[in-house]
Each structure stands twice: as structure tokens, then as C-alpha cells.
Design an enzyme around this catalytic site. Structure first.
Site, PDB file in Angstrom:
ATOM      1  CG  ASP A  42      -2.195   0.881   0.909  1.00 53.09           C
ATOM      2  OD1 ASP A  42      -2.152   1.681  -0.050  1.00 53.09           O
ATOM      3  OD2 ASP A  42      -3.192   0.788   1.642  1.00 53.09           O
TER       4      ASP A  42
HETATM    5  C1  BGC Z   1      -4.985   3.361   0.289  1.00 55.13           C
HETATM    6  C2  BGC Z   1      -5.255   2.344  -0.790  1.00 55.13           C
HETATM    7  C3  BGC Z   1      -5.107   2.963  -2.147  1.00 55.13           C
HETATM    8  C4  BGC Z   1      -3.732   3.587  -2.259  1.00 55.13           C
HETATM    9  C5  BGC Z   1      -3.440   4.178  -3.614  1.00 55.13           C
HETATM   10  C6  BGC Z   1      -3.722   4.155   0.061  1.00 55.13           C
HETATM   11  O1  BGC Z   1      -3.623   5.228   0.915  1.00 55.13           O
HETATM   12  O2  BGC Z   1      -4.917   2.703   1.528  1.00 55.13           O
HETATM   13  O3  BGC Z   1      -6.527   1.799  -0.626  1.00 55.13           O
HETATM   14  O4  BGC Z   1      -5.314   2.000  -3.128  1.00 55.13           O
HETATM   15  O5  BGC Z   1      -3.617   4.595  -1.282  1.00 55.13           O
HETATM   16  O6  BGC Z   1      -4.212   5.270  -3.876  1.00 55.13           O
END
Ligand code: BGC
Length: 737
Positions: A264
Site C-alpha cells: 500500500d
Molecule cells: C490506500 C489504498 C489505495 C492507495 C493508492 C492508500 O492510501 O490505503 O486503498 O489504493 O492509497 O491510492
């Protein structure tokens, strides 16, 4: 390309090139001059060469831009390997449908599948290849802002939606110009942060983790999901990003996922904050050893892996293994032959927000609305009534929810706009009453400064609303959370609607108590207070681009609300987390126990939520008969058929969602009081009845047993069939040895 050719390609690539494939950065790094070495690049400890070799891009959209970027990149890349474009398309790309929690309320995974297919079509035309969706984290704590991204608290329902969404995005042929690859997230257990506080520690027993939290990810993987995103949280006290037992043993070996695994946003670096990795080098080593393929936005792989391999600190085979997975994905998607895939400027214009897409999202919105309460048949409204629409959501464009960054609020139809367009000859007035919140202060978000208004203006709004309310037969108040109070980093300790709106409700009530509420929310809210002072509540969540039309049609009876709650609505915050499938306790509380003290209950509040899982009303009334079984006993290979007669005894045609729950009476581990095992949507004319039959088979009765396997145990089961999880319409059957 054949696998052999991919291997050859891998063999020709330099170590630096290979590491590049494992690195993901945002689009701004590729824009000329936008990511100077002194700026964002420095923060990620990467240089221009790293940017040139990065294998995937996050968050960039638009056919024209992406075609150009791909073209330039491929030309310069030593082996002309195309980029992967990924972003978060959660509930629509440009044509926005209801937030995932609302989709859960539809109890119609097939509709979410169609919506996902529509989103894929739009996004693919805009040049995207992968969406970071579905999020299938099981959620039981309404304080957590990200419950809006989940389809709810039930493991089976979530699994159905997980499968449906993956199939919608990916279709049968992922190479098709209309398809996206899906990335299921957040693996694993992200939906259970302690105290509902985002990014907090997750502590689950192995059984709870496996039986309730893992199945929806598994359903997505079994549906062919191409990518998995690891979660921010710890699992067994190790951050998921570097959690080798979780990623190598459970995800790869046990669950059979051999696609690409991505961390993530910034999560690799966070393993240092967790106190698990000493520094960025260690974070790189632990991540690659755990089988993490792509590093999202830390630069840790780009900065360290090459040197560490050269120094013998990281085995090059681990890098090769990860790169091969990325190359395979690019190949599967068809990028080597068609690097621009679906990107098409003309098509983009044609299909985005086209009438067909708008119609689909309107239907999806209508199917997600939950009528929580409807005294005196307050809804639907009637043309002969004098009605006042009051509240900050009457003419608000922000109906897309917190995770629809690609959607433009200007493409949204507000309630007022829809009413003016659709309700000719109706006597309706519109007034705002108050802003959504007094002062929206939400640090960290771009739009944290949505202005309230001056006290004088506030007073004016309130006065106008009261005058309108006084003159009306019925008042409909459009209230709810600010969308930024929901989503990532939006945990809340209080689950009320903003104070200024509570005040509006109280003031309006003084002049006209004939009030119905239309509620906008990204999570279960505490409605115990407002429930008492309103005759009806229609929950419309964040309904998307066609929200206004869907709401107006529902309020006026052109369609019926048929949604059912995918998450319990707590009586008060002190009850949270509250979910219907709780375990039996040694001192289980039932109503008959009255005020008995030494039972598992609160002294001051009920155990039951205000509205239970599965709850929802329509505009007519149904009865459900006692349950008839085809037989009372079955062996593991037999089936029992359970039937009820459902009858529409109300005043109009309508739909009921008939739900079946099962309880395992005695087992080798303690079992939940009830678990959803089936549901059917039944539409009947007035005075019509029909027999609804559910099949019961042994596989529905399996659970994660004491010896760590999934199986059923013979014995007695209670079967419930009713309108929601609180139903007491029950019978018994036995599973034989
Ligand atoms: C979130 C994810 C997301 C990623 C990319 C993160 O902060 O937890 O769900 O896919 O950002 O945008």
C-alpha cells in the site's frame, strides 16, 4: 509473448532495469519538470534514472496523456517494456455509482458486477490498466472511516460482492479494450483496527481471521483477480507488507495466489515506524523476502535492491521472481502487443457519462437505498401534499462519496435539480437550512476548508427553512455526514450527524413535526436521537452521479426502496463494534432474562443495535410463513429444501429480500448465533403470494474447526428465514454422520 520469451527478456535485463519493474510512483514524476531531483524525488531517495525505469504509474488518467507517456517511455526504455497504469476506481471512474457499502445494501452482487464492468469500460478508454479495487475488508466497527469502501459485516455477502466486482472489471478476456485488471485489497484484516482508528493495530484470533476476514479475499482470488494489495496493519504483530508467513504461506501457498502483490501507499517505509525494519535497507530486504513484488511510493526498492543484491545481502532470485510476475501481468494484459490497450480519445468522449451508464448508476443507487423507518406511510410523498425539502443536501453536488477522485461533482444531479426536472405540478419548496458542517477542519485533505457561513447567514438560512416548514404539510430533511468525514483517515469517535444539522432538525421540528429524513452517510450512524423525532428515515448513503434522480424517484414512489442494511446501525457508540453474527456467550442475554444482572448485557443500553444487519422496509407489507422442511435430517451428500410462503398483504406491488440464517447448536468451537446462508429478492403484486425455496447443503455448514480444517460437524442446526437478521422465524434440522 510466450513464457519462454518472457524468461529471455528477463535474462537480458540489467539488475537496475529489473528493480525498476518493482517500483511504482505517481504520475507527477513523469511530468516535465514536476518532480525535480530536489523535490519529490529527493523525498523518495530516487533519481531520474529510477523514474525512467519505474515499471508502473499511480493515479494518472486520460487517454491522450497516457498514450503520450507510454510512447515516450517505451522509446526510452532499454527493452521497450511498457508501463502499467493503475489507480483507484472504487465506485466508478467518471460515472459514479453508490459507495461500496451502499452496494452491499442492494444485496445484488450482479448489479455491482455490471457497475464494475461499466467503470472498467470508461477507465480503460482513458488508458488505465488496473484498478485498486475491490476492497473486501470485513467491517464491524462503524467508527472506522473506510467502512464505506467495504460491502459490510457479513463474510458471505462480502465474498459474493468480491467475486462479482472482480468479474465485472476483468470479464472473460482481460486483454479486451474494455477491461481492467482488479487488485483486491487490503490483505489482510485491515477492516479490524483497534478502536476503529485507521492504520491502528489489528488483533484477531487465528480462527476469526481465517473464518471471517480471509474468505472475501479468497473469493476475489478464485475469481481470477490479477493483483493483491497488502494492508498497512500488522497481522500477528508483523506489518502485512513484510509478513512472510502471511504473504508466502497463506496468500501464495494456501490461497494459491501467484499474481502480482503490491504494497500500500508508502507502507514499506512505515515498517520502520512500526519498529519492525531498522532502516530502508532492512525494509527492502524484508519486503522482497516476504514476496512483495511492487513497492508503492517509497522508492525503497529503487534505492536499495540493486546495491543489496550486489553486496550479497539480497538473493537476485527473489528479484527475478518478483519481476517475472510483473512481466507476466503486462503480458497477460496484452501490453507487449498493444501498449496503449483501450486508450482511445474518441471512445473516451463517447462512453464516459453516456445515457446508458447514467441509467445503470441510477438503478444502482435506487437499489441501494434503505428505508429504515416509515411511520404513517410518510413516504412515498404524494402530489397533492405541500412539501418542504430542507437541508444542506437538498442542492448539494457532493454525492459521490470520499473515494471517487476521478468523478466530477459538476456531473452530479442534485435532489433539487432532479425534482425541478421530474416533478411537474408538485408543490415543493427548497431551502438549505444550514451548511453541512459549521467549520470543516480536516487537516491532511486538499479540501479541508469547505466554508461554513457567517452567523448572520446561518440565521437567515434557518429562518427561511422554518418559514418553509411551517407552510408545508410534510417536511423532508436532507441531512448527513460530510463526505470527508468518511473514507481513509476519517475515523470518528462520535457517530452523529453534524451538530449544526441536529440543530436544524430540532428547530424545524418546533414548527412542523411532520418530518421525514433522507440521510447521506458513509457508515452506520447513531440515529437513536433523530429516529425519535422523525416519522421516516430513508438512507441513501453517497449515491453517485445520478443520486438526485434516484432519490426523487424513490421519494415519489416511482420506485421502491429495496436495500437492506449490510452493517448494523448501533444504538450508541458504546456498542461498537456490533454485528449480528456474534458468538454465543456463557451468559447469553435474551429478552426473557429481563433485568437479570449477571448476563452478558449493558446496564444502560440494549444489546441489540438500533437497526440490525439485513434490516430494510419497502412501500408495501409482506408476511413470511413458518418454515417447511423437505426433511429434518440429511447426510453430508444430501440436501434439505426449506420453504416459506411470502405474501404481499400491503397496498402496492413490492419487493422483499427474504433471508436465510443458520446456527450450529453444538460444535467443537463456539459458533455465532446466526450466519447468513441465503437470500432471495421476491417481487409480488398486491395480494399475491409465492413459495420461496432455499436449498441447504453440507458445504454451507462448514467452518474453521479446532484442527484447522474447513468442515462441518454433525448435529443439530437452527434455521431461520425472515426479513432480517433479527428474525425469530425458526425450525431445526440435523446433519447426520
Ligand atoms: C490506500 C489504498 C489505495 C492507495 C493508492 C492508500 O492510501 O490505503 O486503498 O489504493 O492509497 O491510492
Amino acid at each position: 509473448m510466450k513464457d519462454e520469451q518472457l524468461k529471455e527478456l528477463l535474462g537480458e535485463m540489467s539488475l537496475k532495469e529489473k528493480v525498476g519493474q518493482l517500483s511504482q510512483i505517481t504520475g507527477n514524476f513523469f511530468m516535465e519538470g514536476a518532480a525535480l531531483v530536489t523535490g519529490p524525488m529527493q523525498q523518495l531517495h530516487i533519481n531520474e534514472e529510477d523514474v525512467k525505469l519505474s515499471g508502473s504509474v499511480l493515479g494518472m488518467i486520460g487517454a491522450e496523456v497516457l498514450i503520450q507517456l507510454q510512447k515516450d517511455y517505451i522509446e526510452k526504455h532499454p527493452h521497450h517494456i511498457p508501463l502499467l497504469f493503475m489507480t483507484d476506481i472504487i465506485n466508478g471512474y467518471k460515472t459514479i455509482y453508490p459507495i461500496p457499502l451502499a452496494q452491499g445494501a442492494s444485496f445484488m452482487p450482479e448489479l455491482s458486477q455490471q457497475c464494475a464492468a461499466m467503470a472498467a469500460k470508461e477507465a480503460a478508454a482513458s488508458g488505465l490498466h488496473i484498478t485498486f479495487s475491490p476492497m473486501v475488508d470485513l467491517v464491524r466497527d462503524a467508527r472506522w472511516g473506510r467502512v464505506m469502501e467495504s460491502t459490510g459485516e457479513d463474510v458471505w455477502l462480502n465474498s459474493l460482492f468480491a467475486k462479482a466486482m472482480v468479474e465485472g472489471y476483468q470479464g472473460e478476456e482481460i486483454r479486451s479494450k474494455d477491461k481492467l485488471a482488479a487488485c483486491v485489497k487490503h490483505f489482510a484484516g485491515y477492516g479490524a483496527p483497534d478502536g476503529g482508528r485507521d492504520y491502528n493495530t489489528v488483533q484477531l484470533t487465528e480462527r476469526t481471521f481465517r473464518e471471517y476476514y480471509l474468505p472475501a479475499y479468497k473469493a476475489a482470488i478464485d475469481a481470477g483477480c490479477k493483483m493483491v494489495m497488502a494492508s498497512f496493519n500488522t497481522v500477528n504483530d508483523i506489518p502485512a507488507t513484510v509478513n512472510k508467513p502471511l504473504l508466502r504461506n497463506i496468500l501464495r501457498e494456501e490461497m494459491g495466489f501467484w499474481g502480482v502483490l503490491i504494497s500500500d501507499y508508502g507502507a514499506m517505509e512505515e515498517t520502520i515506524c512500526h519498529g519492525l525494519s531498522a532502516d530502508r535497507e532492512e525494509a527492502a530486504r524484508l519486503s522482497i523476502e516476504a514476496g512483495m513484488d511492487i513497492d508503492m511510493m517509497t522508492g525503497i526498492y529503487a534505492e536499495n535492491l540493486e546495491g543489496m543484491v550486489k553486496k550479497g545481502q539480497v538473493d537476485e532470485e527473489l528479484v527475478d521472481e518478483a519481476v517475472m510476475r510483473v512481466l507476466k501481468l503486462k503480458n497477460e494484459i496484452g501490453l507487449f502487443e498493444h501498449p496503449y490497450k483501450g486508450a482511445d480519445v474518441t471512445r473516451e468522449k463517447e462512453i464516459i457519462l453516456c445515457p446508458e451508464h447514467r441509467e445503470l448508476v441510477r438503478k444502482a443507487a435506487e437499489s441501494s437505498f434503505v428505508l429504515l423507518k416509515n411511520e404513517e406511510e410518510f413516504f412515498p410523498l404524494k402530489k397533492e401534499e405541500k412539501i418542504a425539502f430542507i437541508g444542506p443536501y437538498v442542492d448539494r453536488k457532493h454525492l459521490l462519496g470520499a473515494w471517487s477522485p476521478m468523478g466530477d461533482i459538476e456531473d452530479t444531479v442534485t435532489v433539487k435539480e432532479a425534482a425541478e426536472e421530474m416533478l411537474e405540478g408538485w408543490d415543493i419548496t427548497f431551502s438549505k437550512g444550514c451548511p453541512v458542517m459549521k467549520n470543516v477542519i480536516m487537516a491532511g485533505f486538499n479540501e479541508f476548508h469547505e466554508k461554513g457561513c457567517s452567523e448572520i447567514e446561518e440565521q437567515k438560512l434557518l429562518n427561511a427553512a422554518k418559514i418553509a416548514a411551517e407552510k408545508a404539510d410534510k417536511v423532508v430533511l436532507f441531512l448527513g455526514e460530510h463526505y470527508l468525514q468518511t473514507g481513509e483517515a476519517a475515523s470518528r469517535g462520535n457517530l452523529d450527524i453534524p451538530e449544526i444539522q441536529q440543530n436544524l432538525l430540532a428547530e424545524v421540528k418546533r414548527v412542523n413535526p411532520n418530518i421525514g429524513i433522507v440521510l447521506f452517510n458513509g457508515r452506520p450512524l447513531v440515529l437513536s436521537g433523530i429516529e425519535k423525532i422523525s416519522k421516516a428515515i430513508l438512507d441513501v448513503w453517497f449515491p453517485g452521479s445520478e443520486g438526485g434522480r434516484a432519490i426523487v424517484r424513490t421519494l415519489t414512489g416511482a420506485c421502491e426502496p429495496t436495500g437492506r442494511l449490510p452493517m448494523s446501525f448501533p444504538y450508541c457508540v458504546g456498542q461498537v463494534p456490533v454485528h449480528y453474527d456474534e458468538f454465543k456467550t456463557g451468559r447469553h442475554y435474551t429478552m426473557e432474562k429481563g433485568k437479570e444482572r449477571y448476563v452478558s448485557r449493558y446496564l444502560d443500553i440494549p444489546n441489540a443495535p438500533l437497526y440490525p444487519f439485513g434490516w430494510g422496509m419497502g412501500y408495501t407489507e409482506f408476511t413470511i410463513s413458518n418454515i417447511q422442511l423437505s426433511k429434518f435430517e440429511m447426510t453430508k451428500t444430501e440436501k434439505i429444501y426449506a420453504s416459506v410462503v411470502v405474501e404481499n398483504i400491503g397496498k402496492q406491488k413490492g419487493t422483499e429480500v427474504v433471508q436465510m440464517y443458520v446456527c450450529d447448536v453444538v460444535a467443537s468451537v463456539v459458533r455465532p448465533v446466526k450466519q447468513l446462508k441465503g437470500f432471495q429478492r421476491i417481487t409480488l403484486d398486491i395480494n399475491k403470494k409465492m413459495e420461496v425455496v432455499f436449498e441447504i447443503s453440507e458445504d454451507m455448514l462448514r467452518f474453521f474447526t479446532v484442527d484447522g480444517s474447513w468442515k462441518s460437524e454433525p448435529g443439530e442446526f437452527i434455521l431461520y428465514i425472515g426479513k432480517n437478521s433479527a428474525t425469530d422465524n425458526q425450525t431445526k434440522f440435523w446433519l447426520l454422520e
